[in-house]
Design a protein around this motif. Sequence first.
Motif, PDB file in Angstrom:
ATOM      1  N   PHE A 150      -6.454 -59.265 -28.079  1.00 31.18           N
ATOM      2  CA  PHE A 150      -5.410 -60.280 -27.951  1.00 31.18           C
ATOM      3  C   PHE A 150      -4.036 -59.641 -27.748  1.00 31.18           C
ATOM      4  N   PHE A 151      -3.229 -60.218 -26.846  1.00 30.33           N
ATOM      5  CA  PHE A 151      -1.855 -59.779 -26.666  1.00 30.33           C
ATOM      6  C   PHE A 151      -0.987 -60.436 -27.740  1.00 30.33           C
ATOM      7  N   ASN A 156       3.352 -54.345 -27.034  1.00 34.65           N
ATOM      8  CA  ASN A 156       3.235 -53.919 -25.636  1.00 34.65           C
ATOM      9  C   ASN A 156       4.534 -54.136 -24.862  1.00 34.65           C
ATOM     10  N   ASN A 157       5.675 -54.045 -25.574  1.00 33.42           N
ATOM     11  CA  ASN A 157       6.989 -54.298 -24.961  1.00 33.42           C
ATOM     12  C   ASN A 157       7.048 -55.667 -24.282  1.00 33.42           C
ATOM     13  N   PHE A 161       0.097 -57.391 -19.619  1.00 31.95           N
ATOM     14  CA  PHE A 161      -1.033 -56.598 -19.164  1.00 31.95           C
ATOM     15  C   PHE A 161      -0.867 -55.208 -19.754  1.00 31.95           C
ATOM     16  N   ARG A 162      -1.982 -54.517 -19.897  1.00 32.77           N
ATOM     17  CA  ARG A 162      -1.937 -53.150 -20.418  1.00 32.77           C
ATOM     18  C   ARG A 162      -2.843 -52.258 -19.567  1.00 32.77           C
ATOM     19  N   PHE A 172      -7.501 -51.803 -16.476  1.00 33.73           N
ATOM     20  CA  PHE A 172      -6.415 -52.777 -16.439  1.00 33.73           C
ATOM     21  C   PHE A 172      -6.864 -54.010 -17.229  1.00 33.73           C
ATOM     22  N   GLU A 173      -6.140 -54.369 -18.263  1.00 29.38           N
ATOM     23  CA  GLU A 173      -6.433 -55.581 -19.036  1.00 29.38           C
ATOM     24  C   GLU A 173      -5.298 -56.577 -18.811  1.00 29.38           C
ATOM     25  N   ILE A 174      -5.658 -57.754 -18.329  1.00 29.24           N
ATOM     26  CA  ILE A 174      -4.670 -58.720 -17.855  1.00 29.24           C
ATOM     27  C   ILE A 174      -4.852 -60.051 -18.568  1.00 29.24           C
TER      28      ILE A 174
END
Length: 483
Positions: A150-151, A156-157, A161-162, A172-174
């Motif tokens: 979960f974001f 993550n600033n 996405f990370r 790539f996790e979006i």
Amino acid sequence: MVCDRTETGKCRLMDREKKTEKNREKYKKQRRKLQKRWVRAKERYEERKDLQTAQAAYSGERIRGWSSLDNTAHIFPVVAGEGMANVFRYSFCMSEVISPIALNKAIRQVLPYFPTFHSRLRRGFFWYYFEENRKPFPRVKEEKDIPCRFFAPNTNNDYLFRVCYYKNKINFEIYHALADGSGAYQFTTEVIYHYLRILHPELKQFGDGIDPSTSLNAEDSYLKYYKNSKKKSYNKQPAYLLEGERLPFHMTGLIHGRMPIDQVKAAAHRYGASINEYLTAAFIYSIYTESMQRQPRKEPVAIAVPVNLRPYYNSDTIRNFFVMVSARFTAVNEQHTFQDVIAAVQQTLKEQMTKENLESIFSYAVGNEKNPMLRAMPQIIKQPVMRMIYNAASRNTTATMSNIGVFRVRQEYAPYIKDFFAFLSRSYGQELKGVTCTFNGVLTITFSSTLKEPAVQRGFFRLMAEEGIEVSIDTNDVYRKEY
């Protein structure tokens, strides 16, 4: 008492040497700190320089102030949480070990061209909205956490996405509010192209900017192609839900199955079905045989199938533009064959896969968004209502099967990319999800599950083998003992 001058001199000499050694260690630490600060300052300078260069080259639309979410994206922040991350992953397996420095630089070069990805999510009085994110993108790290987590806010600033890496793999996790699979394809492939050009400058002869085929269109196609519709095009019939012991909260079971696309296509054609219909039917049949144990049930097996709307409207937006249809099969006895399931899937999808029906599905949703009463309702009231509607609708779906299709990259870059696959995060109500994609003549289907026993997945790949398809299987540590 007589003092031994020799011994006293030795003691003083030893004390002096200890102090000298301590000072040396102290100076070494200070020097290492200064070196780290210098390296970091140099990196920050390069980051600012890369961003300024990319921003100067980009002449498209930027998110100034704020931008509204598209119609589909509105639901994701409302229901998102640790158990409903609404995140998907694209993984590229490269031919070389990943260079994090080059990957960081590639992201900095590409990010200004994609204003939606260069934004953060904000909570307004009526709706969530996007705002330009002025923070630097976090440096990529080696993968250590669970996939598709979960974001959480203020992490993550504030980017949605990370990017992480492991050996020769880039992940790539979006967050789904940013884009769907087609939109993510545009962004991720550009990062890969820039990354490879940094490592292999000879590739610059084929172009050193954004690829001409890459879309930078960030329009809201739902609003652009909306037509007033009051028709409710979704099914309210409760579906069969998968049962079984669940994995611990922090774990997700992954199984990758790779099959030659030519063999899958030939098997589908034997039944007069498309590849999507064939794989969806195989998924349903595996649920019928492994989970339901061939027992008749009133509730149908309902597989949610995302439909990309871009081909229907000639759209090239990088934001969400899809709707969900449902492939359904009701078991009325214990003697159903795979052919029966394929026929049921073809019939239900054929009824729904018309432009008129797809248009009515998203137009009804957009119509609700444009409703004056709903628009004027504060979010503190709107959120519980939307969450309740979503939870009720989720009971009408057994699982999800998403088909990304053929993943294509430019010929010049193909030798550096060995494999590609994708999968979806875990969510309440849907214990099993499948994502299929084709790359370099190999079809990969990845199942992500919260169930301890991978019976349905095992039944699916057993069926593929019985159909004469060669299958190679790989799993993460959760299911390592099972395969």
